[in-house]
Design a protein around this motif. Structure first.
Motif, PDB file in Angstrom:
ATOM      1  N   ASN A 287      93.311  -2.562 109.883  1.00 14.52           N
ATOM      2  CA  ASN A 287      92.970  -2.395 108.476  1.00 14.52           C
ATOM      3  C   ASN A 287      92.652  -3.739 107.816  1.00 14.52           C
ATOM      4  O   ASN A 287      91.736  -3.822 107.014  1.00 14.52           O
TER       5      ASN A 287
ATOM      6  N   LEU B  39      89.158  -4.680 106.069  1.00 13.60           N
ATOM      7  CA  LEU B  39      89.124  -5.175 104.702  1.00 13.60           C
ATOM      8  C   LEU B  39      88.437  -6.538 104.647  1.00 13.60           C
ATOM      9  O   LEU B  39      87.624  -6.793 103.754  1.00 13.60           O
TER      10      LEU B  39
ATOM     11  N   ALA C 257      86.872  -0.213 100.334  1.00 16.48           N
ATOM     12  CA  ALA C 257      87.969  -1.160 100.558  1.00 16.48           C
ATOM     13  C   ALA C 257      89.307  -0.589 100.126  1.00 16.48           C
ATOM     14  O   ALA C 257      90.356  -0.944 100.677  1.00 16.48           O
TER      15      ALA C 257
ATOM     16  N   TYR D 204      91.824   0.544 102.616  1.00 18.84           N
ATOM     17  CA  TYR D 204      92.539  -0.425 103.442  1.00 18.84           C
ATOM     18  C   TYR D 204      93.468  -1.337 102.652  1.00 18.84           C
ATOM     19  O   TYR D 204      94.025  -2.284 103.210  1.00 18.84           O
ATOM     20  N   SER D 205      93.638  -1.065 101.368  1.00 21.92           N
ATOM     21  CA  SER D 205      94.517  -1.901 100.548  1.00 21.92           C
ATOM     22  C   SER D 205      95.023  -1.105  99.355  1.00 21.92           C
ATOM     23  O   SER D 205      94.300  -0.276  98.797  1.00 21.92           O
TER      24      SER D 205
ATOM     25  N   ASP E 242      88.924  -6.965  96.996  1.00 24.36           N
ATOM     26  CA  ASP E 242      87.828  -6.500  97.847  1.00 24.36           C
ATOM     27  C   ASP E 242      86.652  -7.462  97.913  1.00 24.36           C
ATOM     28  O   ASP E 242      85.600  -7.138  98.457  1.00 24.36           O
TER      29      ASP E 242
END
Length: 113
Positions: free
Chosen positions: A4, A8, A69, A72-73, A81
């Motif tokens: 991930n 990202l 993005a 993944y965050s 991002d």
């Protein structure tokens, strides 16, 4: 989690490069408006920026890369991002929309006044 982070990171690189291209186009439009050197490339640039605006409207004022993005965050930072200072990421749309509108107004003035 490393997978991930890698995804990202790649999104951040792509987002930053695409952002830089759009900023370059906006400054080109502004330059054309200031100097009066309005060409077909000026109008193409205006079309590209208007198209970007339509994409942002379609994605509820978020860049599609920001939406991607987000998978993944879970960071709340404005620059999670993209590789920009947080203040610039936060005010990005206001700053560059203002510069675009100024450039557009100058181009229209140069062309039609």
């Amino acid at each position: 989690m490393i997978v991930n982070q890698n995804k990202l990171f790649l999104i951040k690189i792509a987002h930053t490069l695409i952002w830089a291209i759009f900023v370059g186009i906006i400054f080109y439009i502004l330059y054309c408006g200031i100097t009066g050197r309005v060409t077909i490339y000026t109008w193409i640039g205006i079309g590209i920026i208007v198209g970007e605006g339509l994409v942002l409207l379609l994605f509820k004022m978020y860049c599609p890369l920001t939406v991607l993005a987000r998978r993944y965050s879970d960071s709340e930072r404005d620059n999670f991002d993209i590789f920009l200072p947080e203040w610039l990421a936060r005010y990005n749309k206001v700053i560059f929309t203002s510069l675009f509108l100024l450039g557009l107004a100058l181009v229209l003035y140069q062309r039609f006044a």
